[in-house]
Design a protein around this motif. Structure first.
Motif, PDB file in Angstrom:
ATOM      1  N   GLU A   1       0.825  -1.210   0.000  1.00  0.00           N
ATOM      2  CA  GLU A   1       0.000   0.000   0.000  1.00  0.00           C
ATOM      3  C   GLU A   1       0.861   1.263   0.000  1.00  0.00           C
ATOM      4  N   LEU A   2       1.946   1.242   0.763  1.00  0.00           N
ATOM      5  CA  LEU A   2       2.852   2.392   0.774  1.00  0.00           C
ATOM      6  C   LEU A   2       3.511   2.589  -0.587  1.00  0.00           C
ATOM      7  N   GLU A   3       3.938   1.486  -1.208  1.00  0.00           N
ATOM      8  CA  GLU A   3       4.523   1.600  -2.547  1.00  0.00           C
ATOM      9  C   GLU A   3       3.480   2.113  -3.533  1.00  0.00           C
ATOM     10  N   SER A   4       2.260   1.643  -3.406  1.00  0.00           N
ATOM     11  CA  SER A   4       1.187   2.083  -4.281  1.00  0.00           C
ATOM     12  C   SER A   4       0.944   3.583  -4.138  1.00  0.00           C
ATOM     13  N   SER A   5       0.953   4.084  -2.920  1.00  0.00           N
ATOM     14  CA  SER A   5       0.773   5.524  -2.693  1.00  0.00           C
ATOM     15  C   SER A   5       1.912   6.317  -3.317  1.00  0.00           C
ATOM     16  N   PHE A   6       3.113   5.813  -3.157  1.00  0.00           N
ATOM     17  CA  PHE A   6       4.273   6.472  -3.751  1.00  0.00           C
ATOM     18  C   PHE A   6       4.165   6.496  -5.275  1.00  0.00           C
ATOM     19  N   LEU A   7       3.802   5.361  -5.862  1.00  0.00           N
ATOM     20  CA  LEU A   7       3.685   5.291  -7.318  1.00  0.00           C
ATOM     21  C   LEU A   7       2.570   6.198  -7.839  1.00  0.00           C
ATOM     22  N   ALA A   8       1.463   6.283  -7.117  1.00  0.00           N
ATOM     23  CA  ALA A   8       0.367   7.157  -7.526  1.00  0.00           C
ATOM     24  C   ALA A   8       0.833   8.612  -7.558  1.00  0.00           C
ATOM     25  N   GLU A   9       1.616   8.992  -6.572  1.00  0.00           N
ATOM     26  CA  GLU A   9       2.136  10.363  -6.537  1.00  0.00           C
ATOM     27  C   GLU A   9       3.110  10.596  -7.697  1.00  0.00           C
ATOM     28  N   MET A  10       3.930   9.611  -7.990  1.00  0.00           N
ATOM     29  CA  MET A  10       4.861   9.744  -9.111  1.00  0.00           C
ATOM     30  C   MET A  10       4.107   9.811 -10.441  1.00  0.00           C
ATOM     31  N   LEU A  11       3.048   9.033 -10.572  1.00  0.00           N
ATOM     32  CA  LEU A  11       2.244   9.085 -11.789  1.00  0.00           C
ATOM     33  C   LEU A  11       1.562  10.448 -11.928  1.00  0.00           C
ATOM     34  N   ARG A  12       1.136  11.023 -10.817  1.00  0.00           N
ATOM     35  CA  ARG A  12       0.521  12.351 -10.856  1.00  0.00           C
ATOM     36  C   ARG A  12       1.522  13.385 -11.345  1.00  0.00           C
ATOM     37  N   HIS A  13       2.722  13.323 -10.798  1.00  0.00           N
ATOM     38  CA  HIS A  13       3.754  14.278 -11.219  1.00  0.00           C
ATOM     39  C   HIS A  13       4.214  14.010 -12.651  1.00  0.00           C
TER      40      HIS A  13
ATOM     41  N   LEU B   1      -7.967   6.868 -11.554  1.00  0.00           N
ATOM     42  CA  LEU B   1      -7.174   6.171 -12.564  1.00  0.00           C
ATOM     43  C   LEU B   1      -5.744   5.972 -12.071  1.00  0.00           C
ATOM     44  N   ARG B   2      -5.137   7.035 -11.557  1.00  0.00           N
ATOM     45  CA  ARG B   2      -3.761   6.940 -11.060  1.00  0.00           C
ATOM     46  C   ARG B   2      -3.662   5.958  -9.897  1.00  0.00           C
ATOM     47  N   THR B   3      -4.622   6.006  -8.983  1.00  0.00           N
ATOM     48  CA  THR B   3      -4.595   5.115  -7.826  1.00  0.00           C
ATOM     49  C   THR B   3      -4.682   3.656  -8.254  1.00  0.00           C
ATOM     50  N   GLU B   4      -5.587   3.345  -9.144  1.00  0.00           N
ATOM     51  CA  GLU B   4      -5.741   1.953  -9.592  1.00  0.00           C
ATOM     52  C   GLU B   4      -4.550   1.491 -10.416  1.00  0.00           C
ATOM     53  N   GLN B   5      -4.008   2.384 -11.231  1.00  0.00           N
ATOM     54  CA  GLN B   5      -2.811   2.041 -12.012  1.00  0.00           C
ATOM     55  C   GLN B   5      -1.652   1.749 -11.063  1.00  0.00           C
ATOM     56  N   ALA B   6      -1.500   2.575 -10.046  1.00  0.00           N
ATOM     57  CA  ALA B   6      -0.422   2.385  -9.072  1.00  0.00           C
ATOM     58  C   ALA B   6      -0.613   1.090  -8.290  1.00  0.00           C
ATOM     59  N   ARG B   7      -1.853   0.766  -7.922  1.00  0.00           N
ATOM     60  CA  ARG B   7      -2.122  -0.502  -7.209  1.00  0.00           C
ATOM     61  C   ARG B   7      -1.765  -1.703  -8.076  1.00  0.00           C
TER      62      ARG B   7
ATOM     63  N   ILE C   1       8.328  -1.402  -8.176  1.00  0.00           N
ATOM     64  CA  ILE C   1       9.714  -0.998  -8.394  1.00  0.00           C
ATOM     65  C   ILE C   1      10.649  -1.546  -7.319  1.00  0.00           C
ATOM     66  N   GLY C   2      10.139  -2.458  -6.496  1.00  0.00           N
ATOM     67  CA  GLY C   2      10.956  -3.058  -5.445  1.00  0.00           C
ATOM     68  C   GLY C   2      10.896  -2.320  -4.125  1.00  0.00           C
ATOM     69  N   LEU C   3      10.159  -1.237  -4.095  1.00  0.00           N
ATOM     70  CA  LEU C   3      10.063  -0.452  -2.867  1.00  0.00           C
ATOM     71  C   LEU C   3       9.319  -1.214  -1.779  1.00  0.00           C
ATOM     72  N   ALA C   4       8.291  -1.960  -2.144  1.00  0.00           N
ATOM     73  CA  ALA C   4       7.506  -2.705  -1.155  1.00  0.00           C
ATOM     74  C   ALA C   4       8.373  -3.723  -0.415  1.00  0.00           C
ATOM     75  N   GLU C   5       9.271  -4.373  -1.111  1.00  0.00           N
ATOM     76  CA  GLU C   5      10.138  -5.361  -0.460  1.00  0.00           C
ATOM     77  C   GLU C   5      11.071  -4.692   0.541  1.00  0.00           C
ATOM     78  N   SER C   6      11.623  -3.554   0.172  1.00  0.00           N
ATOM     79  CA  SER C   6      12.487  -2.810   1.092  1.00  0.00           C
ATOM     80  C   SER C   6      11.702  -2.333   2.304  1.00  0.00           C
ATOM     81  N   LEU C   7      10.497  -1.828   2.049  1.00  0.00           N
ATOM     82  CA  LEU C   7       9.650  -1.385   3.155  1.00  0.00           C
ATOM     83  C   LEU C   7       9.279  -2.550   4.061  1.00  0.00           C
ATOM     84  N   PHE C   8       8.940  -3.687   3.453  1.00  0.00           N
ATOM     85  CA  PHE C   8       8.599  -4.864   4.255  1.00  0.00           C
ATOM     86  C   PHE C   8       9.770  -5.281   5.132  1.00  0.00           C
ATOM     87  N   ASN C   9      10.965  -5.334   4.555  1.00  0.00           N
ATOM     88  CA  ASN C   9      12.141  -5.720   5.341  1.00  0.00           C
ATOM     89  C   ASN C   9      12.370  -4.776   6.510  1.00  0.00           C
ATOM     90  N   ALA C  10      12.197  -3.484   6.278  1.00  0.00           N
ATOM     91  CA  ALA C  10      12.379  -2.506   7.348  1.00  0.00           C
ATOM     92  C   ALA C  10      11.306  -2.664   8.420  1.00  0.00           C
TER      93      ALA C  10
END
Length: 95
Positions: free
Chosen positions: A28-40, A63-69, A77-86
């Motif tokens: 979910e955190l990675e999805s939020s990050f990706l949605a923000e990047m897609l917006r920008h 649209l951005r939220t669902e695309q990011a999910r 992009i691998g961010l979720a795995e890093s976040l999970f490990n942390a």
């Protein structure tokens, strides 16, 4: 100087339920990050001609939220795995 490093998540033993919860939060955190990047990046911005007006502007975030999910669910992009490990390391250190 204090050492704030945590043990890697591979050394942490989590219950299957807790692991699933942490993985979902990480995705979910990675999805939020990706949605923000897609917006920008301009995904969902209306075109100059034949645009959908105010309605298109209002629903572009969905649209951005669902695309990011979808991106995060398929590996992202691998961010979720890093976040999970942390999160797992922090959770294991707290126990």
């Amino acid at each position: 100087m204090s050492d704030l490093t945590l043990s890697p998540a591979s050394h942490v033993t989590l219950s299957p339920v807790r692991e699933a919860e942490l993985r979902q939060v990480a995705v979910e955190l990675e999805s939020s990050f990706l949605a923000e990047m897609l917006r920008h990046g301009g995904l969902g911005t209306p075109r100059d001609s034949f645009g959908g007006g105010h309605g298109e502007d209002q629903f572009a975030s969905f649209l951005r939220t669902e695309q990011a999910r979808a991106m995060a669910a398929s590996g992202g992009i691998g961010l979720a795995e890093s976040l999970f490990n942390a999160l797992a390391a922090r959770d294991g250190a707290a126990q």
